[in-house]
Motif scaffolding. Structure first.
Motif, short mmCIF file in Angstrom:
data_model
loop_
_atom_site.label_atom_id
_atom_site.label_comp_id
_atom_site.label_asym_id
_atom_site.label_seq_id
_atom_site.Cartn_x
_atom_site.Cartn_y
_atom_site.Cartn_z
N GLU A 100 43.45 21.64 31.39
CA GLU A 100 44.49 20.63 31.21
C GLU A 100 45.30 20.93 29.95
OE1 GLU A 100 42.64 16.82 31.24
OE2 GLU A 100 42.37 16.81 33.42
N LYS A 101 46.60 20.75 30.04
CA LYS A 101 47.46 20.89 28.87
C LYS A 101 47.38 19.61 28.02
CE LYS A 101 50.82 23.76 31.36
NZ LYS A 101 52.23 23.87 31.79
N PRO A 102 47.49 19.75 26.69
CA PRO A 102 47.70 20.98 25.93
C PRO A 102 46.38 21.70 25.66
CG PRO A 102 47.72 19.11 24.46
CD PRO A 102 47.57 18.55 25.85
N PHE A 103 46.44 22.98 25.38
CA PHE A 103 45.28 23.77 25.04
C PHE A 103 45.71 24.80 24.01
CE2 PHE A 103 47.26 25.43 28.89
CZ PHE A 103 47.59 26.72 28.49
N THR A 104 44.75 25.44 23.38
CA THR A 104 45.07 26.50 22.43
C THR A 104 44.94 27.85 23.12
OG1 THR A 104 42.80 26.81 21.65
CG2 THR A 104 44.11 25.09 20.56
N GLU A 105 45.62 28.84 22.57
CA GLU A 105 45.53 30.19 23.13
C GLU A 105 44.10 30.71 23.04
OE1 GLU A 105 47.91 29.19 21.10
OE2 GLU A 105 49.70 29.35 22.36
N ALA A 106 43.39 30.36 21.95
CA ALA A 106 42.00 30.81 21.81
C ALA A 106 41.13 30.24 22.91
CB ALA A 106 41.47 30.41 20.43
N ASP A 107 41.34 28.96 23.26
CA ASP A 107 40.55 28.36 24.34
C ASP A 107 40.89 28.99 25.68
OD1 ASP A 107 39.07 26.55 22.79
OD2 ASP A 107 40.71 25.11 22.77
N LEU A 108 42.16 29.34 25.88
CA LEU A 108 42.54 29.99 27.12
C LEU A 108 41.84 31.34 27.26
CD1 LEU A 108 44.31 30.18 29.67
CD2 LEU A 108 46.08 31.22 28.23
N LEU A 109 41.84 32.13 26.19
CA LEU A 109 41.19 33.44 26.24
C LEU A 109 39.69 33.28 26.46
CD1 LEU A 109 43.01 35.37 23.37
CD2 LEU A 109 43.21 35.77 25.83
#
Length: 231
Positions: A100-109
């Motif tokens: 779910e948005k928002p998220f951080t790029e680190a969490d996405l990776l």
């Protein structure tokens, strides 16, 4: 690793492209569903990060097109928090993870690594680029939603200094903040707040990743000791 990022928000699309590129991955981007379908067939990506809400052809239609490929890649589906009801459908469609948005790029990776999209030597060998130690556990746990007072028993399966992964028999309601409670191996019990970062189907169960918030110093000390313990 070839990654296709499908996102109509130009700023977020650029930030995700940079995050994957900085990780030395080959990244292509698409701003709408039509462009995404073209690049799916032309590039044959090994991972797709797909926004659900797109102009023209939406994310569900892109997903259906992707499933017709001979070897469809895993999909990390992105959705606004207001579309949390999409999670059961995403699970039924075989989506590897739902964020779910928002998220951080680190969490996405980290999520992409969890589903086995990135790894040393190929699929299935995840590595934590953030360098934080983690410990695999199988500890009974309870998850309580802060907003609705809903709770369920589950299992704590992975623990790090800043977060945890839990397996639950039932999907959680559409919430972002939860309380996680679990027994410590040498006695005592922790009851801490967390924020959900991703969720995914895991066979007949449901997997959730959460980051800890508002930890007290003593709680952080106990978690660090548990992560570092060798027994």
């Amino acid at each position: 690793m070839r990654v296709l990022v499908v996102e109509d928000d130009a700023d977020l699309r650029t930030r995700m492209w940079k995050a994957f590129a900085d990780g030395r991955h080959e990244v292509a981007v698409a701003a709408d569903g039509g462009e995404a379908i073209e690049k799916l067939h032309a590039l044959r990506p090994e991972l797709v990060v797909l926004d659900l809400v797109l102009p023209g052809i939406d994310g569900w239609s892109v997903l259906r097109s992707l499933r017709r490929l001979p070897l469809p890649p895993p999909v990390v589906l992105l959705s606004p928090a207001s579309h949390g009801e999409a999670y059961p459908r995403a699970s039924a469609e075989g989506v590897a993870a739902f964020m779910e948005k928002p998220f951080t790029e680190a969490d996405l990776l980290a999520t992409c690594e969890r589903v086995g999209a990135f790894g040393e030597g190929g699929r299935g060998t995840a590595r934590d680029r953030r360098g934080a130690p983690r410990r695999t556990l199988h500890v009974p746990a309870q998850v309580l939603t802060r907003e609705q007072g809903w709770w369920t028993d589950g299992e704590l399966v992975d623990l790090g200094p800043g977060g945890a992964r839990v397996a639950l028999p039932y999907p959680l309601p559409t919430v972002s903040a939860v309380r996680l409670a679990f027994d410590l191996p040498r006695g005592g019990r922790l009851n801490v707040f967390g924020r959900l970062q991703w969720r995914a189907a895991a066979g007949q169960a449901f997997a959730y990743g959460l980051s800890f918030v508002d930890l007290l110093p003593e709680e952080q000390r106990l978690i660090d000791a548990l992560v570092e313990a060798s027994d």
